[in-house]
Design a protein around this motif. Structure first.
Motif, short mmCIF file in Angstrom:
data_model
loop_
_atom_site.label_atom_id
_atom_site.label_comp_id
_atom_site.label_asym_id
_atom_site.label_seq_id
_atom_site.Cartn_x
_atom_site.Cartn_y
_atom_site.Cartn_z
N LEU A 139 1.06 -1.32 -0.21
CA LEU A 139 0.14 -0.10 -0.01
C LEU A 139 0.84 1.38 0.01
O LEU A 139 0.71 2.22 -0.69
CB LEU A 139 -0.90 -0.03 1.29
N LEU A 140 1.93 1.22 0.58
CA LEU A 140 2.99 2.49 0.90
C LEU A 140 3.50 2.91 -0.35
O LEU A 140 3.52 3.99 -0.96
CB LEU A 140 3.93 2.00 1.76
N VAL A 141 3.80 1.62 -1.27
CA VAL A 141 4.31 1.82 -2.62
C VAL A 141 3.32 2.59 -3.68
O VAL A 141 3.75 3.19 -4.18
CB VAL A 141 4.79 0.55 -3.16
N GLU A 142 2.28 2.07 -3.40
CA GLU A 142 1.29 2.47 -4.32
C GLU A 142 0.83 3.97 -3.96
O GLU A 142 0.63 4.79 -4.98
CB GLU A 142 -0.30 1.82 -4.50
N VAL A 143 0.97 4.42 -2.57
CA VAL A 143 0.36 5.76 -2.43
C VAL A 143 1.70 6.72 -2.97
O VAL A 143 1.49 7.74 -3.51
CB VAL A 143 0.44 6.03 -0.89
N LEU A 144 2.79 6.34 -2.82
CA LEU A 144 4.14 6.78 -2.95
C LEU A 144 4.14 7.23 -4.48
O LEU A 144 4.73 8.23 -4.95
CB LEU A 144 5.30 6.54 -2.61
N ARG A 145 3.50 6.31 -5.33
CA ARG A 145 3.51 6.17 -6.71
C ARG A 145 3.03 7.45 -7.39
O ARG A 145 3.13 8.16 -8.11
CB ARG A 145 3.34 4.93 -7.54
N ARG A 146 1.68 7.54 -6.61
CA ARG A 146 0.74 8.63 -6.93
C ARG A 146 1.11 10.05 -6.34
O ARG A 146 0.54 10.94 -7.03
CB ARG A 146 -0.61 8.16 -6.40
N ARG A 147 1.77 9.95 -5.45
CA ARG A 147 2.12 11.35 -4.90
C ARG A 147 3.66 11.41 -4.46
O ARG A 147 4.18 11.27 -3.43
CB ARG A 147 1.41 11.47 -3.43
N PRO A 148 4.36 11.87 -5.70
CA PRO A 148 5.88 11.89 -5.40
C PRO A 148 6.28 12.90 -4.49
O PRO A 148 7.58 12.81 -4.10
CB PRO A 148 6.27 12.36 -7.02
N GLY A 149 5.41 13.75 -4.16
CA GLY A 149 6.12 14.75 -2.91
C GLY A 149 5.99 14.07 -1.66
O GLY A 149 6.40 14.93 -0.68
N LEU A 150 5.49 12.97 -1.42
CA LEU A 150 5.42 12.28 -0.18
C LEU A 150 6.61 11.59 0.22
O LEU A 150 7.25 11.03 -0.95
CB LEU A 150 4.15 11.37 0.01
N HIS A 151 6.85 11.21 1.41
CA HIS A 151 8.03 10.31 1.81
C HIS A 151 7.32 9.31 2.60
O HIS A 151 6.22 9.42 2.90
CB HIS A 151 8.81 10.80 2.64
#
Length: 105
Positions: free
Chosen positions: A84-96
């Motif tokens: 899930l974390l990988v999918e979130v970060l793919r969509r929001r490149p500004g997130l860590h």
């Protein structure tokens, strides 16, 4: 994973947890759930791979549906392999991202 005794044996004692309290898992295996896995790497791998396989189809739609902020840090508590974390970060490149999967020693 679902056919492993660590899953079906406690499930068969669920009524006892509801009526008497306590943990069927601990009573059957002599240790709490994740402590058991810390001592049994093979069973832990089956569990974690099974959980990842079950949640994998949900990761993309959840990451797409939730309105995450454009920047900041997302912490995936108990996220196993981090799908899930990988999918979130793919969509929001500004997130860590940070994973806080429970580990025992």
């Amino acid at each position: 994973m679902l056919t492993d005794p660590t899953m079906w044996r406690p499930a068969g004692e669920m009524h006892r947890c509801l009526t008497d309290g306590g943990s069927a898992f601990t009573e059957i295996f002599g240790t709490p759930f994740f402590d058991h896995f810390a001592r049994d790497a093979e069973t832990a791998a089956v569990f974690h791979d099974g959980m990842a396989a079950m949640s994998e189809p949900e990761n993309e739609p959840i990451a797409e549906a939730y309105d995450f902020p454009p920047t900041g840090t997302v912490v995936d508590v108990g996220g196993g392999h981090g799908g899930l974390l990988v999918e979130v970060l793919r969509r929001r490149p500004g997130l860590h991202g940070s994973s806080a999967t429970r580990r025992t020693s």
